[in-house]
Design an enzyme around this catalytic site. Structure first.
Site, PDB file in Angstrom:
ATOM      1  CG  LEU A 194      -1.755  -1.289   1.401  1.00 16.59           C
ATOM      2  CD1 LEU A 194      -2.709  -1.128   2.571  1.00 16.59           C
ATOM      3  CD2 LEU A 194      -2.496  -1.675   0.129  1.00 16.59           C
ATOM      4  CG  ASP A 195       3.730   2.597   3.137  1.00 15.71           C
ATOM      5  OD1 ASP A 195       2.862   3.485   3.290  1.00 15.71           O
ATOM      6  OD2 ASP A 195       4.372   2.115   4.082  1.00 15.71           O
ATOM      7  CG  HIS A 196       6.858   0.374  -2.003  1.00 16.31           C
ATOM      8  ND1 HIS A 196       8.028   0.941  -2.446  1.00 16.31           N
ATOM      9  CD2 HIS A 196       7.147  -0.176  -0.798  1.00 16.31           C
ATOM     10  CE1 HIS A 196       8.987   0.734  -1.561  1.00 16.31           C
ATOM     11  NE2 HIS A 196       8.479   0.069  -0.538  1.00 16.31           N
TER      12      HIS A 196
END
Length: 484
Positions: free
Chosen positions: A379-381
């Protein structure tokens, strides 16, 4: 200085010219991202995507998400270059390379040392009376707040014993009210039925909105797609910094602003710091606030990933900044969206995985047992890469129709996108690649931190290779000013 290498895309491009169709792993996902932003369909013919899931052990299409988002951002950069007068070029992304890029912080090495520890000792998953909670305690004030709330010492056994006597959602709510970061475990149905889940589902994956008037701002041709673009970055941890890293890879001047009193996680600063300059400002001080306003008046993009509303408290909301700099692109990343009851809630990738049902679904696919995290901070990347895609979309619109623009992405809406990709039937059949398995994807870089091993970018551009011109630097290395 950094050892910067362009990636040779010739073998894949030769296959395209010979008419060999590449595997279609991320093709549909890429086309969906591209169409949703109204970008020209013809550009998709320039992309070669190779590989299929699974490339990491997961029932979710993590490789597809990585490949599609990375390819979309790279293709948007080539479209900017084309509209500046550059020639057409092709983009190639191998799914394995994309998945490795989505785990770049795991493969960071400083000198000959082991991987730096990224997690606090009490961070992670705990059983409660009626379910599970996940704690995020990497920042000292978050850690100390949790310990005060539980009335225990900083050791995992004490925290576990205290949480075993608590209700999961009751503790989640108490933590949120105290400004801490905790998520109770949910399944998909429970998240979808919640008010927060319904609000997130109603939001676009990448929101690009015009918020003000300004004349069109065409850009002269540069050697690289984003040469001459100024980006003022206020971010921490992974998602926001990844967006800045993507823009820097295509030639943008990215000035990262940190504050002396705000904690950072140094290995993540290193991993996401390539190609950026770094300065410090304390916006609580009137002089530094004035310096920031001066920087904003001279930038093209303000990129921020602080809690929604945090910068507005300093008079630095999107509309106010667009008033300082007509034609500004203001880009924000949040944990739980920009509407609904959780819009102002703090959060991180691991917590959003738990809250939105991904960890429970992954565990069920693996055969049950404890909730299971994804094999990367997907989700971050993905969120950071999609934010860069939104910024480039706004830039294309500004070049042709003018205007000031707001771009927004959230981790929770990114989770919904990942969940909507086809699940992977044999997802746990592949091995989890360790450091030795990815040596072919690493660059050796000299930096102020020493010699670094850093993951190379996955996107291969045939005419303007994506590279980082400078190594990561320590926070505050540079003066808070733009290059002349």
């Amino acid at each position: 200085m950094a050892v910067v290498r362009g990636v040779d895309a010739a073998p894949i491009m030769q296959e395209m010219r010979m008419g060999f169709p590449p595997p279609s792993g991320g093709t549909a996902a890429l086309a969906g991202l591209w169409a949703a932003l109204g970008l020209p369909e013809a550009a998709l013919s320039q992309v070669a995507l190779t590989g299929t899931d699974p490339v990491l052990p997961s029932s979710f299409a993590v490789g597809t998400a990585a490949q599609a988002s990375i390819a979309a951002a790279a293709l948007a950069a080539t479209e900017v270059h084309r509209r500046r007068g550059g020639g057409p070029q092709q983009v190639a992304v191998a799914m394995r390379d994309a998945a490795i890029e989505f785990r770049s912080e795991r493969y960071l090495r400083i000198g000959e040392g082991v991987a730096p520890e990224l997690w606090d000792a009490i961070a992670g998953l705990y059983r409660c009376q009626d379910g599970w909670v996940r704690l995020h305690t990497n920042f000292p004030h978050h850690r100390d707040g949790i310990l005060r709330l539980l009335g225990v010492a900083h050791d995992r056994a004490s925290v576990a014993a205290a949480l075993a006597r608590r209700g999961a959602k009751a503790f989640e709510q108490a933590a949120a009210e105290a400004g801490l970061v905790v998520a109770a475990l949910r399944d998909f149905e429970e998240w979808d039925a919640s008010e927060a889940g319904r609000a997130v589902a109603a939001e676009p994956l990448v929101a690009v909105e015009r918020i003000g008037d300004a004349p069109p701002q065409p850009m002269p041709l540069g050697a690289r797609p984003l040469e001459g673009l100024r980006v003022l970055e206020l971010t921490r941890i992974i998602a926001g910094p990844v967006a800045g890293r993507v823009l820097a890879a295509h030639g943008a001047e990215v000035l990262h602003i940190s504050a002396p009193h705000l904690p950072q996680v140094e290995p993540l600063v290193i991993d996401t710091g390539r190609g950026k300059r770094s300065a410090t400002l304390d916006l609580r001080q009137e002089a530094d606030l004035g310096r920031f306003r001066a920087l904003a008046a001279g930038t093209d993009v303000v990129l921020q990933s602080y809690r929604p509303g945090a910068l507005e408290g300093f008079g630095l909301g999107p509309e106010a900044l667009a008033g300082l700099r007509p034609g500004l692109i203001h880009a924000s990343l949040s944990a739980y969206g920009f509407t609904g009851p959780w819009a102002g809630r703090r959060g991180f990738d691991s917590l959003v995985q738990s809250a939105t049902g991904l960890n429970r679904a992954e565990a069920a696919a693996a055969g049950g047992g404890e909730p299971k995290a994804l094999p990367a901070q997907v989700l971050d990347h993905a969120g950071g890469t999609l934010l860069a895609l939104g910024i480039l979309t706004a830039l294309l619109r500004r070049m042709e129709e003018g205007g000031s623009w707001r771009v927004r992405v959230s981790l929770a809406r990114t989770a919904l996108w990942l969940r909507g990709l086809p699940r992977v039937a044999a997802g746990f059949a592949v091995a989890d690649p360790g450091f030795e398995d990815v040596r072919d994807r690493l660059d050796s870089v000299e930096s102020p931190f020493g010699r670094l091993s850093l993951v190379r970018g996955a996107a291969r551009l045939s005419a303007t290779p994506a590279t980082w011109a400078t190594p990561p630097v320590t926070l505050g290395t540079h003066r808070p000013e733009w290059r002349a």
